[in-house]
Design a protein around this motif. Structure first.
Motif, PDB file in Angstrom:
ATOM      1  N   LEU A  87     -12.999   7.641  -3.732  1.00 17.77           N
ATOM      2  CA  LEU A  87     -11.679   7.032  -3.828  1.00 17.77           C
ATOM      3  C   LEU A  87     -11.649   6.113  -5.044  1.00 17.77           C
ATOM      4  N   ILE A  89      -9.280   3.444  -7.257  1.00 15.96           N
ATOM      5  CA  ILE A  89      -8.082   2.605  -7.283  1.00 15.96           C
ATOM      6  C   ILE A  89      -7.946   2.103  -8.716  1.00 15.96           C
ATOM      7  N   ASP A 103       3.063  -0.872  -6.360  1.00 12.25           N
ATOM      8  CA  ASP A 103       2.215  -0.464  -5.238  1.00 12.25           C
ATOM      9  C   ASP A 103       0.844  -0.036  -5.741  1.00 12.25           C
ATOM     10  N   TYR A 104      -0.140  -0.125  -4.849  1.00 13.08           N
ATOM     11  CA  TYR A 104      -1.461   0.375  -5.195  1.00 13.08           C
ATOM     12  C   TYR A 104      -1.409   1.894  -5.344  1.00 13.08           C
ATOM     13  N   TYR A 106      -3.797   5.263  -5.156  1.00 12.15           N
ATOM     14  CA  TYR A 106      -5.074   5.753  -4.626  1.00 12.15           C
ATOM     15  C   TYR A 106      -5.294   7.189  -5.086  1.00 12.15           C
ATOM     16  N   TRP A 108      -7.678  10.265  -4.495  1.00  9.48           N
ATOM     17  CA  TRP A 108      -8.634  10.724  -3.495  1.00  9.48           C
ATOM     18  C   TRP A 108      -9.372  11.984  -3.954  1.00  9.48           C
ATOM     19  N   LYS A 126      -6.660   9.042   4.289  1.00  9.05           N
ATOM     20  CA  LYS A 126      -5.575   8.751   3.357  1.00  9.05           C
ATOM     21  C   LYS A 126      -4.431   7.977   4.002  1.00  9.05           C
ATOM     22  N   PRO A 130      -5.896   2.864   3.252  1.00 10.60           N
ATOM     23  CA  PRO A 130      -5.205   1.974   2.302  1.00 10.60           C
ATOM     24  C   PRO A 130      -4.786   0.645   2.911  1.00 10.60           C
ATOM     25  N   LEU A 133      -7.808  -1.563   3.306  1.00  4.18           N
ATOM     26  CA  LEU A 133      -8.304  -2.030   2.009  1.00  4.18           C
ATOM     27  C   LEU A 133      -7.395  -3.114   1.433  1.00  4.18           C
ATOM     28  N   GLU A 134      -6.092  -2.937   1.559  1.00  3.26           N
ATOM     29  CA  GLU A 134      -5.160  -3.917   1.008  1.00  3.26           C
ATOM     30  C   GLU A 134      -5.275  -5.258   1.723  1.00  3.26           C
TER      31      GLU A 134
END
Length: 385
Positions: A87, A89, A103-104, A106, A108, A126, A130, A133-134
């Motif tokens: 993953l 970022i 927004d983040y 990702y 994959w 998925k 997220p 993690l956030e």
């Protein structure tokens, strides 16, 4: 015996000075320790989590720079298959984590051979990783400040560890009389403050940004937009006579005049023991719209002599760099080199021969030799029988 230790700066002054602290090694260890604890479970026996932090690419400072994080994730599918992947970022930054300006993203990658059970676990990763993690990323700024911020950020709370904040009975700049606030320093000279006259000069900082003058005028004066680039509370009502406050009270004054979107004039005072008590300067901000950029000029009249370098450095750091930190691209203006003056070249003088004779002298000598030869030859030619 009198102490030689200078009095500590008040928080508004200490926090005005531009300071950086690199915490990249600590940040990488934090990500490796915290992100590997992230795990989520599905409706059945599925479970997936971050196995290892592969890479943290970028610099991390207080006032965090943009960084890229690469993670390995792994889990167990419903049929017992061990599933793993990567993953990435691309951007972990203050703007995304706290400001929410975007927004983040990702990216994959699945390393295990696909099957219905594997795909189900991949979808679980998925959909649920997220958010977990956030939540960790949102705790990261506080962790940096709590671990590394005590020697940079000065607190106004005496009970908090760090540099003590002195009590001050001096009046703030905003309490100065209107007559004092409206005084301007026209270039270098002497300006009267609350006490003796202050010898002053002008400081000018220029920068070109790839943005319109109207947009820049708004972000420099709009109370709701100013904290985006100052990273601190602000007070601003862009009207003549209205007070403003920037950098958590580090700079205060009043608006004198506004001419959107080309110019606005403010009285300007720094909350600092090095700034003369009651002294007020005048900041004129002009915006010159070009075809593809806008030139912004900050001209501060009334800077006390001896503070020119400090004020210039801080305007560049807080105003110019602050705008750059939120995406306003600073452009470099090409300045052609000065034209060289052409010096006319005079023709070189004719060189004489090795014997010191010029060309005309040689011709004359040659003719003389021919005449002499003819004179000797005539008697012989006409004297023959």
């Amino acid at each position: 015996m009198a102490s030689n230790i200078p009095a500590p700066l008040p928080p508004s002054t200490a926090n005005w000075h531009w300071k950086n602290k690199t915490v990249t090694p600590w940040a990488k260890q934090w990500f490796e320790r915290e992100l590997t604890t992230v795990r989520v479970a599905g409706e059945g026996t599925e479970e997936v989590g971050i196995e290892r932090v592969v890479e943290v690419d970028g610099d991390v400072e207080l006032g965090q720079r943009k960084s890229k994080v690469v993670l390995n994730w792994s889990g167990t599918a419903s049929d017992g298959t061990a599933v793993s992947g990567k993953l990435t970022i691309p951007e972990v930054s203050h703007e995304v984590t706290l400001d929410g300006t975007s927004d983040y993203v990702y990216e994959w990658k699945l390393d295990t051979e696909r099957s219905p059970a594997v795909d189900a676990l991949f979808s679980l990763a998925k959909s649920r990783l997220p958010a977990a993690l956030e939540e960790k990323f949102s705790a990261f700024p506080n962790a940096i400040i709590n671990t590394h911020g005590r020697d940079l950020q000065v607190s106004a709370e005496p009970s908090r560890q760090g540099s003590p904040a002195p009590s001050s009975n001096a009046p703030s700049a905003s309490k100065a009389s209107d007559a004092t606030l409206k005084k301007r320093a026209d270039g270098s000279g002497a300006v009267k403050g609350a006490g003796k006259p202050v010898n002053t000069t002008r400081v000018t900082v220029e920068a070109n940004f790839a943005a319109s003058a109207d947009d820049l005028f708004g972000i420099l004066t709009d109370e709701s937009r100013i904290p985006h680039w100052t990273r601190a509370p602000a007070k601003s009502k862009p009207e003549a006579g209205a007070e403003y406050s920037l950098f958590g009270g580090g700079v205060k004054g009043k608006y004198v005049s506004l001419s959107p979107p080309t110019e606005f004039v403010q009285t300007w005072a720094l909350s600092s023991p090095t700034w003369p008590e009651g002294h007020v300067a005048t900041l004129t901000t002009t915006l010159e719209q070009g075809s593809d950029s806008t030139k912004v000029t900050w001209a501060l009249d009334g800077v006390p002599l001896g503070m020119e370098e400090e004020i210039t450095r801080n305007i560049q750091g807080y105003y110019v760099h602050g705008l750059k930190s939120i995406g306003y691209v600073q452009l470099s203006v090409y300045v052609p080199p000065p034209q060289k003056k052409r010096i006319p070249v005079e023709p070189a003088p004719r060189q004489a021969s090795a014997l010191g004779f010029g060309a005309s002298t040689c011709v004359a000598v040659g003719i003389a030799v021919l005449v002499a030869g003819a004179a000797f030859a005539f008697p012989y030619l006409y004297g023959r029988p």
